[in-house]
Design a protein around this motif. Structure first.
Motif, PDB file in Angstrom:
ATOM      1  N   GLY A  63     -37.862  86.573  43.375  1.00  0.00           N
ATOM      2  CA  GLY A  63     -38.397  87.212  44.572  1.00  0.00           C
ATOM      3  C   GLY A  63     -38.290  86.326  45.793  1.00  0.00           C
ATOM      4  N   GLU A  64     -38.598  85.052  45.643  1.00  0.00           N
ATOM      5  CA  GLU A  64     -38.536  84.117  46.770  1.00  0.00           C
ATOM      6  C   GLU A  64     -37.113  83.949  47.277  1.00  0.00           C
ATOM      7  OE1 GLU A  64     -42.180  81.105  45.519  1.00  0.00           O
ATOM      8  OE2 GLU A  64     -40.202  80.887  44.607  1.00  0.00           O
ATOM      9  N   LEU A  65     -36.183  83.780  46.362  1.00  0.00           N
ATOM     10  CA  LEU A  65     -34.806  83.554  46.764  1.00  0.00           C
ATOM     11  C   LEU A  65     -34.185  84.815  47.359  1.00  0.00           C
ATOM     12  CD1 LEU A  65     -32.602  81.503  46.977  1.00  0.00           C
ATOM     13  CD2 LEU A  65     -31.932  81.989  44.621  1.00  0.00           C
ATOM     14  N   THR A  66     -34.518  85.970  46.778  1.00  0.00           N
ATOM     15  CA  THR A  66     -34.002  87.227  47.325  1.00  0.00           C
ATOM     16  C   THR A  66     -34.507  87.445  48.745  1.00  0.00           C
ATOM     17  OG1 THR A  66     -33.920  88.235  45.112  1.00  0.00           O
ATOM     18  CG2 THR A  66     -33.871  89.727  46.994  1.00  0.00           C
ATOM     19  N   SER A  67     -35.793  87.193  48.976  1.00  0.00           N
ATOM     20  CA  SER A  67     -36.363  87.350  50.315  1.00  0.00           C
ATOM     21  C   SER A  67     -35.677  86.439  51.321  1.00  0.00           C
ATOM     22  CB  SER A  67     -37.866  87.059  50.288  1.00  0.00           C
ATOM     23  OG  SER A  67     -38.555  87.988  49.485  1.00  0.00           O
ATOM     24  N   ALA A  68     -35.385  85.215  50.906  1.00  0.00           N
ATOM     25  CA  ALA A  68     -34.718  84.267  51.804  1.00  0.00           C
ATOM     26  C   ALA A  68     -33.294  84.712  52.109  1.00  0.00           C
ATOM     27  CB  ALA A  68     -34.710  82.876  51.182  1.00  0.00           C
ATOM     28  N   ILE A  69     -32.622  85.290  51.127  1.00  0.00           N
ATOM     29  CA  ILE A  69     -31.262  85.795  51.352  1.00  0.00           C
ATOM     30  C   ILE A  69     -31.295  86.915  52.388  1.00  0.00           C
ATOM     31  CG2 ILE A  69     -29.352  87.068  50.298  1.00  0.00           C
ATOM     32  CD1 ILE A  69     -29.970  85.522  47.695  1.00  0.00           C
ATOM     33  N   ILE A  70     -32.225  87.847  52.227  1.00  0.00           N
ATOM     34  CA  ILE A  70     -32.363  88.951  53.183  1.00  0.00           C
ATOM     35  C   ILE A  70     -32.631  88.402  54.581  1.00  0.00           C
ATOM     36  CG2 ILE A  70     -33.758  90.962  53.833  1.00  0.00           C
ATOM     37  CD1 ILE A  70     -34.311  91.316  50.786  1.00  0.00           C
ATOM     38  N   GLY A  71     -33.463  87.360  54.668  1.00  0.00           N
ATOM     39  CA  GLY A  71     -33.785  86.758  55.954  1.00  0.00           C
ATOM     40  C   GLY A  71     -32.609  86.101  56.639  1.00  0.00           C
ATOM     41  N   ASN A  72     -31.562  85.803  55.893  1.00  0.00           N
ATOM     42  CA  ASN A  72     -30.379  85.171  56.465  1.00  0.00           C
ATOM     43  C   ASN A  72     -29.251  86.154  56.747  1.00  0.00           C
ATOM     44  OD1 ASN A  72     -30.323  82.016  56.665  1.00  0.00           O
ATOM     45  ND2 ASN A  72     -31.544  82.468  54.858  1.00  0.00           N
ATOM     46  N   GLU A  81     -22.442  80.945  53.625  1.00  0.00           N
ATOM     47  CA  GLU A  81     -23.464  80.425  54.538  1.00  0.00           C
ATOM     48  C   GLU A  81     -24.825  81.044  54.247  1.00  0.00           C
ATOM     49  OE1 GLU A  81     -20.826  79.561  58.549  1.00  0.00           O
ATOM     50  OE2 GLU A  81     -21.392  81.623  58.068  1.00  0.00           O
ATOM     51  N   ILE A  82     -24.849  82.331  53.961  1.00  0.00           N
ATOM     52  CA  ILE A  82     -26.113  83.031  53.688  1.00  0.00           C
ATOM     53  C   ILE A  82     -26.801  82.460  52.465  1.00  0.00           C
ATOM     54  CG2 ILE A  82     -27.110  85.224  52.937  1.00  0.00           C
ATOM     55  CD1 ILE A  82     -25.042  86.617  54.748  1.00  0.00           C
ATOM     56  N   VAL A  83     -26.063  82.318  51.365  1.00  0.00           N
ATOM     57  CA  VAL A  83     -26.700  81.871  50.122  1.00  0.00           C
ATOM     58  C   VAL A  83     -27.079  80.397  50.195  1.00  0.00           C
ATOM     59  CG1 VAL A  83     -25.575  83.656  48.736  1.00  0.00           C
ATOM     60  CG2 VAL A  83     -24.480  81.424  48.976  1.00  0.00           C
ATOM     61  N   GLU A  84     -26.255  79.577  50.832  1.00  0.00           N
ATOM     62  CA  GLU A  84     -26.587  78.159  50.932  1.00  0.00           C
ATOM     63  C   GLU A  84     -27.823  77.943  51.806  1.00  0.00           C
ATOM     64  OE1 GLU A  84     -23.193  75.943  52.189  1.00  0.00           O
ATOM     65  OE2 GLU A  84     -22.144  76.185  50.267  1.00  0.00           O
TER      66      GLU A  84
END
Length: 224
Positions: A63-72, A81-84
């Motif tokens: 959940g945390e990583l998915t949210s951060a991906i969406i935020g990028n 660039e998005i995933v890194e």
């Protein structure tokens, strides 16, 4: 002006201490609502608590990583660039929170409520109030937003206090609006950038970074 105001919401409430804004195309009226919905779904998903990486005090959930991906997303970045950036965002936040906790830094319920009230009042007067409301609606309303995001906000505010101590910010504030940005912010931002970069390097080895990035790539592809 619209972009600045919405970025303030996201920076303060979701990924504040890591300065990761969410930017969408100006001609897409429903982009903010969709973003809120996607982040809400990522948090509420039954697999959100699945641990994708664990070492010592650092655990990264789906959940945390998915949210951060969406935020990028939506910022003109490519997949790499998005995933890194998402991995660095989550890992740095986790690492700094652990350091803050070990240093005895904590946010009280009173501080949280004061911050929530300050931000809510600020958003009521924002020029892009409708956009912000669309973002809240993606969570099922503002009340659901605060309920869903409270653990993350508390974590971010704790790190905010820790970074204030590390950079010599004596304001004592755990959060502030754009109109209340403390003097000396540029210098503090430089110090914070250095602290965050060092935190990420200390948190994971290169091999561990690559492993987590591979997991983020899979999550990114699921969102397409």
């Amino acid at each position: 002006m619209k972009k600045r105001l919405f970025n303030a919401l996201v920076i303060c409430c979701m990924l504040a201490v890591l300065s990761i804004p969410v930017v969408f195309q100006a001609n897409d009226d429903n982009a903010l609502g969709r973003a809120g919905g996607k982040i809400s779904n990522a948090i509420e998903d039954e697999e959100a608590g699945t641990i994708l990486f664990s070492r010592g005090d650092i655990e990264v959930t789906k959940g945390e990583l998915t949210s951060a991906i969406i935020g990028n997303m939506g910022r003109g970045k490519n997949q790499e660039e998005i995933v890194e950036d998402a991995v660095q965002t989550v890992v740095t936040r986790k690492y700094l929170y652990v350091k803050a906790a070990k240093a005895g830094v904590a946010v009280t319920e009173e501080e949280y409520e004061a911050y929530k009230e300050m931000l809510s009042e600020s958003l009521q007067n924002a020029d892009n109030k409708e956009d912000v409301q669309a973002y809240f609606d993606g969570f099922g309303g503002e009340d659901n937003y605060w309920k869903s995001m409270k653990p993350t906000i508390l974590q971010n505010l704790t790190i905010r206090k820790y970074l204030n101590e590390q950079t010599g910010n004596e304001s004592g504030a755990v959060g502030y609006s754009e109109k209340e940005i403390p003097a000396g912010t540029d210098k503090q931002q430089e110090l914070e950038t250095q602290i965050k970069a060092e935190a990420y390097e200390e948190a994971l080895t290169v091999e561990e970074q690559e492993k987590l990035i591979d997991a983020a790539v899979e999550l990114y592809q699921e969102l397409q």
